[in-house]
Scaffold this active site. Structure first.
Site, PDB file in Angstrom:
ATOM      1  N   GLY A  11      10.751  28.540  47.550  1.00  0.00           N
ATOM      2  CA  GLY A  11      10.231  27.171  47.670  1.00  0.00           C
ATOM      3  C   GLY A  11       8.747  27.092  47.355  1.00  0.00           C
ATOM      4  N   ARG A  15       3.744  20.794  50.930  1.00  0.00           N
ATOM      5  CA  ARG A  15       2.949  20.244  52.031  1.00  0.00           C
ATOM      6  C   ARG A  15       1.802  21.151  52.483  1.00  0.00           C
ATOM      7  NH1 ARG A  15       7.602  18.645  56.049  1.00  0.00           N
ATOM      8  NH2 ARG A  15       8.866  19.871  54.601  1.00  0.00           N
ATOM      9  N   LYS A  22       3.587  29.275  49.507  1.00  0.00           N
ATOM     10  CA  LYS A  22       3.639  29.091  50.962  1.00  0.00           C
ATOM     11  C   LYS A  22       3.844  30.403  51.715  1.00  0.00           C
ATOM     12  CE  LYS A  22       7.217  26.941  52.940  1.00  0.00           C
ATOM     13  NZ  LYS A  22       7.997  25.821  53.496  1.00  0.00           N
ATOM     14  N   GLN A  78      14.782  32.975  41.249  1.00  0.00           N
ATOM     15  CA  GLN A  78      15.463  31.677  41.209  1.00  0.00           C
ATOM     16  C   GLN A  78      14.546  30.744  40.428  1.00  0.00           C
ATOM     17  OE1 GLN A  78      15.622  29.256  44.737  1.00  0.00           O
ATOM     18  NE2 GLN A  78      17.583  28.328  44.190  1.00  0.00           N
ATOM     19  N   GLU A 156      23.832  17.947  56.743  1.00  0.00           N
ATOM     20  CA  GLU A 156      22.389  17.779  56.542  1.00  0.00           C
ATOM     21  C   GLU A 156      21.965  16.398  57.026  1.00  0.00           C
ATOM     22  OE1 GLU A 156      20.085  20.177  55.424  1.00  0.00           O
ATOM     23  OE2 GLU A 156      21.879  21.243  56.051  1.00  0.00           O
ATOM     24  N   ASN A 229       5.921  24.437  57.298  1.00  0.00           N
ATOM     25  CA  ASN A 229       5.850  23.568  56.126  1.00  0.00           C
ATOM     26  C   ASN A 229       4.434  23.128  55.815  1.00  0.00           C
ATOM     27  OD1 ASN A 229       8.702  23.345  55.518  1.00  0.00           O
ATOM     28  ND2 ASN A 229       8.844  22.309  57.487  1.00  0.00           N
ATOM     29  N   ALA A 382     -36.981  53.224  66.386  1.00  0.00           N
ATOM     30  CA  ALA A 382     -36.746  51.900  65.807  1.00  0.00           C
ATOM     31  C   ALA A 382     -37.197  51.866  64.352  1.00  0.00           C
ATOM     32  CB  ALA A 382     -37.510  50.847  66.597  1.00  0.00           C
ATOM     33  N   ARG A 442     -47.753  60.293  56.275  1.00  0.00           N
ATOM     34  CA  ARG A 442     -48.335  58.953  56.143  1.00  0.00           C
ATOM     35  C   ARG A 442     -49.814  59.115  55.824  1.00  0.00           C
ATOM     36  NH1 ARG A 442     -47.707  58.654  62.519  1.00  0.00           N
ATOM     37  NH2 ARG A 442     -49.754  59.412  63.143  1.00  0.00           N
TER      38      ARG A 442
END
Ligand code: UD1
Ligand code: CA
Length: 460
Positions: A11, A15, A22, A78, A156, A229, A382, A442
């Site tokens: 299907g 909707r 779907k 199908q 149905e 649906n 950190a 550094r």
């Protein structure tokens, strides 16, 4: 005896208003039809046939990708949707000579136990039909019974008369029969009805005419047979499913601050006395051992949290192993390949990836630790960054045990730092540091004597 399961998934699902077929919309992180395939694959000796149509290629690809090859999964096309009977007929050629079960790709929560009960009733003299009694049966096929309460037909909604429309027992669509019965009945279907479709439901009247008894069974809960649906129904079934999962976890020893605000999209193995705060999402394969605590707003995917691990609020974990009594967050991001040892601590705004932190390692704040191995009881200050990427390749940073890395240090990989070494704050480390050495990388601080800060002149 063979069992062929025919899953209808052709299907369009108009909707849903979606470009996605779907049955590929997701419930708990898995496509709807995948739920059905997984449940069906758990039935004894099941061979699976999926009838695809709209978006067939996409459905096929999605299912093939996520299905292990040891279970048989056949696809039938199908090309035109001419009704549920026509859809099942597409699978006829591939059926064995045992039983056939018809399921729907958009009815995801059907339970194996219900299907087993249904299948037990099937033989040459009996077929089985799953029905549900609804307060509002509008739109459903109605179950017609005769004077002695035997099921004799399904009508149905669109074909039903006023009296039939008062029947509240409805067809779920799920049914089982022998392959021989189906082969006999399907070719007899006609499309002379209100919708001009080949209704699978018409086989019920054929069964009755053939003297095959239709055994009607009911699911243990109506959500099992709820079809989707539209997106509203999808959201409502998602909640129902999540509720069921939370209930199961609570029964196993997990406490939720609010089970309504928990989502499991995959599988979780749990110990006891686990606490989960609100808005936690677990995805993929997750293991939570005893006494794990998860704070609010955490996403945890494909991870193992050992006994007593603590994930503080707003943390994101994927592909992680957290050791016993370790903790992370708030706001930690632990990426794939992260392993925290026992009692290790990863604090806020720390990102890790491919990183092994030994027992008792602390990385409290604002760091990136990637492609690194850090020995036990080392402290990462950190702002420490492992510079693991040269623009082309990734390199590793190996840090020993009991190292102290001062804040805001850049460790330029590949580089090795020995046990007990100290890295001065603000260092850029590009060469190996031996055990117990102090490395300072550094520029020296300069103090200018007698320097005067510029003074703002008053405007004349
Ligand atoms: C169907 C039943 C109805 C039942 C209801 C339960 C029929 C004729 N009617 O009605 O009795 O109460 O389900 O929800 O069976 N499909 C295909 N190819 C098709 C037609 C349908 O694959 O040609 C698939 C759809 O994708 C869907 C399922 O079959 O997953 C049901 O089809 P749908 O048209 O929704 O049936 P309903 O009219 O709801
Ligand atoms: Ca229809």
């Amino acid at each position: 005896m063979t069992l062929d399961v025919v899953i209808l998934a052709a299907g369009q699902g108009t909707r849903m208003r979606s470009k996605t077929p779907k049955v590929l919309h997701k419930l708990a992180g898995r496509p709807l039809v995948q739920h059905v395939v997984d449940t069906a694959a758990g039935l004894d000796n099941a061979r699976l046939h999926v009838v695809v149509g709209h978006g067939g290629e996409t459905v096929r690809e999605a299912l093939s990708a996520s299905t292990s090859d040891d279970r048989e999964l056949a696809f039938c096309e199908q090309t035109e949707q001419k009704g549920t009977g026509h859809a099942v007929a597409q699978a006829l050629d591939g059926l064995g000579d045992g039983k056939v079960l018809v399921l729907y790709g958009d009815v995801p929560l059907i339970q194996a136990r219900t299907l087993d009960t249904l299948l037990e009733g099937v033989d040459e003299q009996h077929m089985a039909l799953l029905t549900v009694t609804l307060d509002d049966p509008t739109g459903y096929g109605r179950i017609v019974r005769n004077g002695s309460d035997a099921v004799v037909a399904i009508v149905e909604h669109k074909d039903a008369d006023a009296k039939q429309r008062t029947i509240r027992e409805c067809n779920t669509g799920i049914m089982a029969m022998t392959s021989a019965q189906l082969q006999r009945w399907l070719p007899q279907l006609s499309a002379e009805n209100a919708q001009g479709e080949y209704y699978l439901t018409d086989v019920i009247a054929m069964a009755a005419a053939d003297g095959v008894e239709v055994k009607a069974a009911q699911p243990s809960s109506p959500v099992e047979v709820e079809g989707i649906n539209d997106r509203r129904q999808l959201a409502s079934l998602e909640r129902a499913f999540q509720h069921r999962q939370a209930d199961r976890l609570m029964a196993a020893g997990v406490s939720f601050a609010d089970p309504e605000r928990f989502d499991l999209r995959g599988d979780v193995t749990v110990g006891r006395d686990i606490q989960i705060d609100v808005n936690v999402i677990l995805e993929g394969q997750v293991t939570l051992e005893d006494d794990v605590v998860i704070g609010p707003n955490c996403v945890i995917k494909d991870s193992i949290l050992r006994r007593g691990a603590l994930v503080k609020a707003n943390s994101h974990l994927e592909g992680v192993e957290m050791g016993e009594g370790s903790d992370c967050g708030p706001f930690a991001r632990l990426r794939p390949g992260t392993r925290l040892g026992g009692r290790a601590h990863v604090g806020n705004f720390v990102e890790t990836k491919n990183a092994t932190l030994g027992d008792g390692v602390k990385a409290g704040h604002l760091s990136y630790l990637g492609d690194t191995e850090i020995g036990r009881d080392t402290n990462i200050g950190a702002g420490t960054v492992t510079c693991n990427y040269d623009g082309i390749n990734k390199h590793r940073t190996l840090i020993g045990e009991c190292v102290f890395v001062g804040s805001n240090s850049s460790l330029v990989a590949p580089v090795t730092i020995g046990n007990g070494a100290t890295i001065a704050a603000g260092s850029t480390i590009t060469r190996a540091v031996a055990d117990d050495e102090l490395a300072i990388g550094r520029s020296r601080q300069v103090v200018k004597q007698g320097w005067q800060r510029p003074v703002k002149m008053p405007k004349s």
